[in-house]
Design a protein around this motif. Structure first.
Motif, PDB file in Angstrom:
ATOM      1  N   GLU A 163      -0.878   5.526   3.217  1.00 34.71           N
ATOM      2  CA  GLU A 163      -1.640   4.906   4.301  1.00 34.71           C
ATOM      3  C   GLU A 163      -0.755   4.544   5.488  1.00 34.71           C
ATOM      4  O   GLU A 163      -1.206   4.562   6.628  1.00 34.71           O
ATOM      5  CB  GLU A 163      -2.344   3.639   3.782  1.00 34.71           C
ATOM      6  CG  GLU A 163      -3.407   3.912   2.739  1.00 34.71           C
ATOM      7  CD  GLU A 163      -4.189   2.655   2.387  1.00 34.71           C
ATOM      8  OE1 GLU A 163      -4.388   1.815   3.284  1.00 34.71           O
ATOM      9  OE2 GLU A 163      -4.604   2.517   1.220  1.00 34.71           O
ATOM     10  N   GLU A 191       4.906   2.840  -3.683  1.00 36.25           N
ATOM     11  CA  GLU A 191       3.596   2.418  -4.168  1.00 36.25           C
ATOM     12  C   GLU A 191       3.733   1.015  -4.739  1.00 36.25           C
ATOM     13  O   GLU A 191       4.636   0.743  -5.531  1.00 36.25           O
ATOM     14  CB  GLU A 191       3.072   3.369  -5.257  1.00 36.25           C
ATOM     15  CG  GLU A 191       2.439   4.633  -4.709  1.00 36.25           C
ATOM     16  CD  GLU A 191       1.790   5.468  -5.805  1.00 36.25           C
ATOM     17  OE1 GLU A 191       1.992   5.152  -6.997  1.00 36.25           O
ATOM     18  OE2 GLU A 191       1.066   6.428  -5.468  1.00 36.25           O
ATOM     19  N   LYS A 192       2.850   0.114  -4.334  1.00 34.73           N
ATOM     20  CA  LYS A 192       2.849  -1.276  -4.806  1.00 34.73           C
ATOM     21  C   LYS A 192       4.222  -1.928  -4.665  1.00 34.73           C
ATOM     22  O   LYS A 192       4.685  -2.638  -5.553  1.00 34.73           O
ATOM     23  CB  LYS A 192       2.370  -1.336  -6.260  1.00 34.73           C
ATOM     24  CG  LYS A 192       0.938  -0.847  -6.432  1.00 34.73           C
ATOM     25  CD  LYS A 192       0.495  -0.896  -7.878  1.00 34.73           C
ATOM     26  CE  LYS A 192      -0.938  -0.387  -8.016  1.00 34.73           C
ATOM     27  NZ  LYS A 192      -1.402  -0.367  -9.424  1.00 34.73           N
ATOM     28  N   LYS A 232       0.853  -1.186   0.000  1.00 33.82           N
ATOM     29  CA  LYS A 232       0.000   0.000   0.000  1.00 33.82           C
ATOM     30  C   LYS A 232       0.890   1.238   0.000  1.00 33.82           C
ATOM     31  O   LYS A 232       2.093   1.156   0.207  1.00 33.82           O
ATOM     32  CB  LYS A 232      -0.902  -0.013   1.239  1.00 33.82           C
ATOM     33  CG  LYS A 232      -1.879  -1.188   1.274  1.00 33.82           C
ATOM     34  CD  LYS A 232      -2.744  -1.132   2.523  1.00 33.82           C
ATOM     35  CE  LYS A 232      -3.733  -2.289   2.554  1.00 33.82           C
ATOM     36  NZ  LYS A 232      -4.585  -2.262   3.770  1.00 33.82           N
TER      37      LYS A 232
END
Length: 514
Positions: free
Chosen positions: A211, A154-155, A136
């Protein structure tokens, strides 16, 4: 299975730490001891530019004690790393030689990007948690004595990293000059940090939803390992709970904080500065989870040693992170991804076919890849002075995982892909590169120029390229039905430089493809 006993030493801004590890293919990496001494090197360096005579004496005394401990553990190997407090001294080379003569310990100085990458590796040593959390949107917040680094994921891939001069010791020095009360500290820290963090938010967070925050520091992380604070899992805390914890801390004086958290009184202000910075970043990113894995630079040093010596299998592909970072720099400056991919494919094909001739290794291959991805970043500033502008962008932008020297090699390769090559005798007045590094620049530039010449029209005409060294020539066989008159006509000058570097002439052989 043989067990390697390894010592990792961190000469930090405000303390010295040595961790002893046992490593094996079966057992992985196991910490067996952790020795830490409080020694404020940063205040001398940041205020005066040099370490005092007394501080150097104390530093050498501690390092000699480390030597004795290593002998007691029968350590097979060690690595000692110095960070900003040593790196930013005016007499670094003299200081390092003096330490080596007095203690026998050789210190490697880490650039900021190398240090942050090593911290990143220390987190990655917690493989399962790290891979899961970075799927995340995640930010690694690395707070040191000299600076603050924020790296965005990211990812599972690193997309950007930025350094700010917001380290806890630097902020403490500024607060000391203000002679303020503890009640005003938070507001002052917020004011000092606000401008830089606001710029970061505007430039890097507009398309990124964070997040999770992973925290690396030497004070707050230790406190968040306490299960009383983090409840279910040590080091893992919801940001709402963290804010409540911080409110309870803020209601006390610094001596009360030291007593309540059972930390030395001089550490209370550094803890508080770190905690306020994290609060500001949590609010800026609107993150929901905070993870403090409790690792230090020593963990990263040991993990990298195990990786380099193939003691056990390392799960994470760190080269992919370096390349991903460069790709995002290119994207930021409107670079052509499609053309970069074409240049990379051609350049690596040439590189791989000439291994026995150029004598370069895996690391230089990575530097060539980075140069292809950043080949045109300077056009964002100027289409005319493309080489010089590309050089300045690369030298002004941190590529996490590269040393300053490696970044300068990449910057020069990109520069001389567009400009006449300046030979070492003339360039040494302007460059910090030694002769060996400059030879790497020449070899990689020659390859990139040929690759660039094969796509001079920027139309990616060649679907298939094969290269072979034969009879004093580098035969480049291209499969295409397109007209390559332009490529042939402008290839001679690029071939001349390649021949000068390698004593091999590149020639194009066209195979019609329909």
């Amino acid at each position: 299975m043989a067990i390697t006993t390894f010592a990792a030493i961190d000469i930090g801004s405000y303390d010295l730490e040595m961790k002893i590890f046992e490593m094996s293919g079966k057992g992985g990496m196991k910490q067996v001891d952790d020795i830490r001494y409080r020694l404020d090197l940063g205040s001398d360096t940041y205020a005066e530019g040099k370490l005092s005579y007394e501080t150097v004496n104390e530093l050498c005394t501690i390092l000699n004690e480390f030597q004795n401990i290593m002998k007691a553990y029968k350590v097979n190997d060690y690595k000692a790393c110095g960070t900003s407090a040593i790196r930013e001294t005016l007499n670094t080379k003299i200081l390092l030689d003096q330490i080596r003569q007095r203690t026998g310990i050789r210190i490697d100085i880490l650039s900021n990007s190398e240090q942050r990458f090593m911290d990143y590796k220390s987190i990655a040593s917690k493989t399962e948690d790290f891979n899961k959390i970075t799927e995340k949107g995640t930010a690694i917040v690395d707070i040191g004595g000299s600076g603050l680094q924020i790296s965005l994921f990211e990812k599972g891939s690193l997309i950007s990293t930025q350094s700010m001069r917001l380290g806890v010791l630097r902020l403490q020095e500024r607060l000391n000059h203000l002679n303020t009360t503890s009640a005003k500290i938070e507001g002052l820290i917020d004011e000092l940090a606000s401008a830089q963090l606001s710029v970061f938010k505007k430039m890097y967070l507009k398309d990124c939803k964070v997040e999770n925050i992973i925290l690396v520091d030497d004070y707050l992380s230790v406190i968040l390992q306490n299960p009383v604070i983090t409840k279910e899992r040590p080091g893992v805390i919801e940001t709402g709970t963290y804010m409540s914890f911080l409110e309870s801390v803020q209601s006390r004086t610094l001596p009360e904080i030291a007593r309540a958290l059972n930390i030395p009184r001089e550490n209370a202000i550094l803890l508080f500065i770190s905690a306020v910075l994290v609060k500001r970043i949590v609010k800026m990113m609107d993150a929901s989870l905070l993870w403090a894995p409790g690792v230090t630079l020593c963990d990263g040093i040991a993990y990298e040693y195990a990786e380099q010596h193939k003691i056990f299998k390392v799960e994470h592909d760190f080269e992919t992170d370096i390349l991903s970072s460069a790709e995002n720099i290119s994207k930021r400056y409107m670079g052509s991804k499609k053309r970069g991919e074409t240049l990379e494919r051609i350049a690596l094909t040439i590189f791989d076919s000439m291994r026995r001739i150029h004598g370069l290794g895996k690391r230089e291959r990575l530097l060539l890849q980075l140069a292809t991805r950043l080949h045109d970043c300077g056009k964002y500033i100027s289409m005319v002075n493309l080489g010089e502008c590309s050089y300045n962008i690369i030298m002004s932008t941190e590529i996490i995982g590269l040393s300053h020297k490696e970044r300068e090699i990449v910057a020069n390769v990109v520069k001389y892909n567009h400009e006449p090559f300046i030979y070492y005798n003339a360039a040494e007045k302007e460059s910090t590169l030694d002769e060996n590094a400059y030879l790497v620049v020449a070899k990689l530039t020659a390859i990139l120029r040929v690759a660039n010449g094969l796509d001079r029209s920027h139309k990616q005409k060649f679907k298939d390229i094969k290269t072979v060294v034969k009879d004093g020539q580098l035969v480049i066989q291209v499969a295409t039905a397109a007209d390559i008159t332009l490529e042939r006509g402008l290839f001679t000058k690029r071939a001349d430089f390649f021949e000068e570097v390698y004593s091999i002439r590149p020639v194009i052989r066209q195979k019609k493809s329909f």
